[in-house]
Design a protein around this motif. Structure first.
Motif, short mmCIF file in Angstrom:
data_model
loop_
_atom_site.label_atom_id
_atom_site.label_comp_id
_atom_site.label_asym_id
_atom_site.label_seq_id
_atom_site.Cartn_x
_atom_site.Cartn_y
_atom_site.Cartn_z
N ILE A 195 11.71 -4.10 3.82
CA ILE A 195 10.67 -5.11 3.59
C ILE A 195 9.46 -4.52 2.87
O ILE A 195 9.01 -5.09 1.86
N PRO A 196 8.88 -3.39 3.32
CA PRO A 196 7.75 -2.82 2.56
C PRO A 196 8.12 -2.44 1.13
O PRO A 196 7.33 -2.63 0.20
N MET A 197 9.32 -1.91 0.94
CA MET A 197 9.74 -1.57 -0.42
C MET A 197 9.86 -2.81 -1.29
O MET A 197 9.48 -2.80 -2.48
N GLY A 198 10.38 -3.90 -0.73
CA GLY A 198 10.50 -5.14 -1.50
C GLY A 198 9.14 -5.71 -1.87
O GLY A 198 8.94 -6.20 -2.99
N VAL A 199 8.20 -5.67 -0.93
CA VAL A 199 6.85 -6.16 -1.22
C VAL A 199 6.19 -5.31 -2.30
O VAL A 199 5.58 -5.84 -3.25
N TYR A 200 6.31 -4.01 -2.20
CA TYR A 200 5.68 -3.12 -3.18
C TYR A 200 6.25 -3.33 -4.57
O TYR A 200 5.50 -3.43 -5.55
N THR A 201 7.57 -3.39 -4.68
CA THR A 201 8.18 -3.56 -6.00
C THR A 201 7.89 -4.94 -6.60
O THR A 201 7.93 -5.11 -7.82
N ALA A 202 7.60 -5.94 -5.74
CA ALA A 202 7.25 -7.26 -6.26
C ALA A 202 5.81 -7.31 -6.75
O ALA A 202 5.51 -7.96 -7.76
N LEU A 203 4.91 -6.62 -6.06
CA LEU A 203 3.49 -6.65 -6.45
C LEU A 203 3.20 -5.72 -7.63
O LEU A 203 2.26 -5.97 -8.39
N ARG A 251 -4.91 -9.08 -0.18
CA ARG A 251 -4.17 -8.69 1.02
C ARG A 251 -3.79 -9.92 1.85
O ARG A 251 -2.65 -10.05 2.31
N ALA A 252 -4.75 -10.83 2.03
CA ALA A 252 -4.47 -12.04 2.81
C ALA A 252 -3.48 -12.94 2.09
O ALA A 252 -2.59 -13.53 2.71
N VAL A 253 -3.61 -13.06 0.78
CA VAL A 253 -2.72 -13.94 0.02
C VAL A 253 -1.29 -13.43 0.05
O VAL A 253 -0.34 -14.18 0.33
N TYR A 254 -1.13 -12.13 -0.20
CA TYR A 254 0.23 -11.60 -0.32
C TYR A 254 0.90 -11.36 1.04
O TYR A 254 2.07 -11.72 1.22
N LEU A 255 0.16 -10.77 1.97
CA LEU A 255 0.76 -10.38 3.23
C LEU A 255 0.78 -11.49 4.27
O LEU A 255 1.62 -11.49 5.17
N THR A 256 -0.15 -12.43 4.19
CA THR A 256 -0.21 -13.51 5.17
C THR A 256 0.55 -14.74 4.69
O THR A 256 1.36 -15.32 5.43
N HIS A 257 0.29 -15.17 3.46
CA HIS A 257 0.88 -16.41 2.97
C HIS A 257 2.21 -16.17 2.24
O HIS A 257 3.23 -16.78 2.59
N ALA A 258 2.20 -15.30 1.25
CA ALA A 258 3.41 -15.11 0.43
C ALA A 258 4.53 -14.45 1.22
O ALA A 258 5.69 -14.90 1.18
#
Length: 321
Positions: A113-121, A231-238
């Motif tokens: 999950i962290p790797m997927g978030v990082y590669t998307a951002l 941080r709130a947009v990506y980690l909380t909502h997206a």
């Protein structure tokens, strides 16, 4: 909720009946267990006596009906090879497999999950491209090759880890675990990594694809317009909306890991259910094979039911429907 549970439980019963029928029909015609038990030098009288003792002289329908009657109360008969109750054999091997699956799933979620978030951002960064290339390798490489490479490096060359076995285990009632001993933890490292590589790669690519799609939606744009931090947009909502497909895939993969950990267990001689079913297939041990398939089918339908309930808990749209 009650209607959903009733529908799902009905599906569970139908699926288990179909799985039991298929497993019985297939393995009932794959070799003769009498020959494997007695060998070629047994007399005809000995063969007939054993065939009657095992109930193989009855018709296929009678054998299947007796199997279903016993399976409902947890009695899968006696192993042709070990001459022990099948339930005892499964319970003795089950902790090793579930421990391996649990550790592999935790690593897959914690890393993927962290790797997927990082590669998307940061899709164009060097680290992101390296992670995507690594995930492609992880999906492409077969598990037995990964296991053999780990054994070559960490067991043969460096001599850090044991190449086979489960190490020292601790008994907690009928359950056994190696996670409470040093040798058990060391023995768990390589099989867990081998089993988790594909899962990490798949979850990373799934989260990345979902995140790239979600960040383009209107509600994310509105969240930014409200002045929320990245941080709130990506980690909380997206991220919360991106994890819904991950729940489904993770549930299915847990069932697959339980069913298809056979390769990893064979490479590392892990004393789990995979080794048990391999030995059962070799000796045409039908009660063990049928019980194993019934357990795998029950695991899949149970996990799917849990996934449906989790969906209801995390997605208010489904609760509204």
């Amino acid at each position: 909720m009650i209607s959903l549970l009733a529908t799902r439980l009905t599906s569970v019963i139908l699926v288990m009946l179909v799985v039991s029928a298929l497993s019985f029909s297939i393995f009932n015609f794959l070799g003769d267990p009498v020959n494997n038990i007695l060998g070629v030098n047994a007399t005809l009288a000995q063969r007939d006596e054993l065939r009657v003792a095992l109930g193989l002289d009855q018709s296929t329908f009678v054998q299947f009906w007796r199997f279903v009657e016993r399976a409902v109360v947890g009695d899968f008969g006696v192993s042709y090879r070990n001459r022990q109750p099948v339930v005892d054999l499964i319970l003795a091997r089950l902790p090793a497999t579930l421990e391996l699956v649990f550790c592999a799933t935790v690593i897959a979620l914690a890393v993927g999950i962290p790797m997927g978030v990082y590669t998307a951002l940061k899709p164009r960064g060097l680290v992101s491209r390296s992670l995507q290339f690594g995930s492609l390798l992880g999906i492409s490489m077969p598990q037995f090759l990964i296991g053999m490479l780990l054994i070559l490096v960490f067991s043969v060359e460096l001599r850090w880890l044991s190449a086979f076995g489960r190490g020292e285990v601790v008994k907690l009632g009928w359950w056994t675990t190696g996670m409470l001993t040093t040798s058990g933890l060391k023995a768990l490292i390589m099989p867990t990594i081998t089993l988790a590589v594909f899962q990490v790669s798949m979850i990373m690519r799934l989260v990345r694809g979902e995140m790239l799609e979600v960040v383009r939606t209107d509600f994310v744009k509105f969240a930014r317009a409200r002045g929320l931090s990245d941080r709130a947009v990506y980690l909380t909502h997206a991220l919360r909306n991106s994890l819904l497909p991950v729940i489904t895939i993770t549930g299915l993969q847990i069932g697959s890991l339980i069913a298809f950990a056979i390769v990893v267990e064979a490479v590392f001689q892990w004393p789990g259910m995979g080794m048990l079913i391999l030995q059962a297939i070799e000796f045409a041990d039908f009660p063990v094979m049928a019980a194993y398939l019934a357990f795998v089918g029950f695991s899949f339908v149970t996990i799917n039911l849990i996934v449906d309930l989790i969906y209801l808990a995390v997605d208010p749209r489904l609760r509204a429907k």
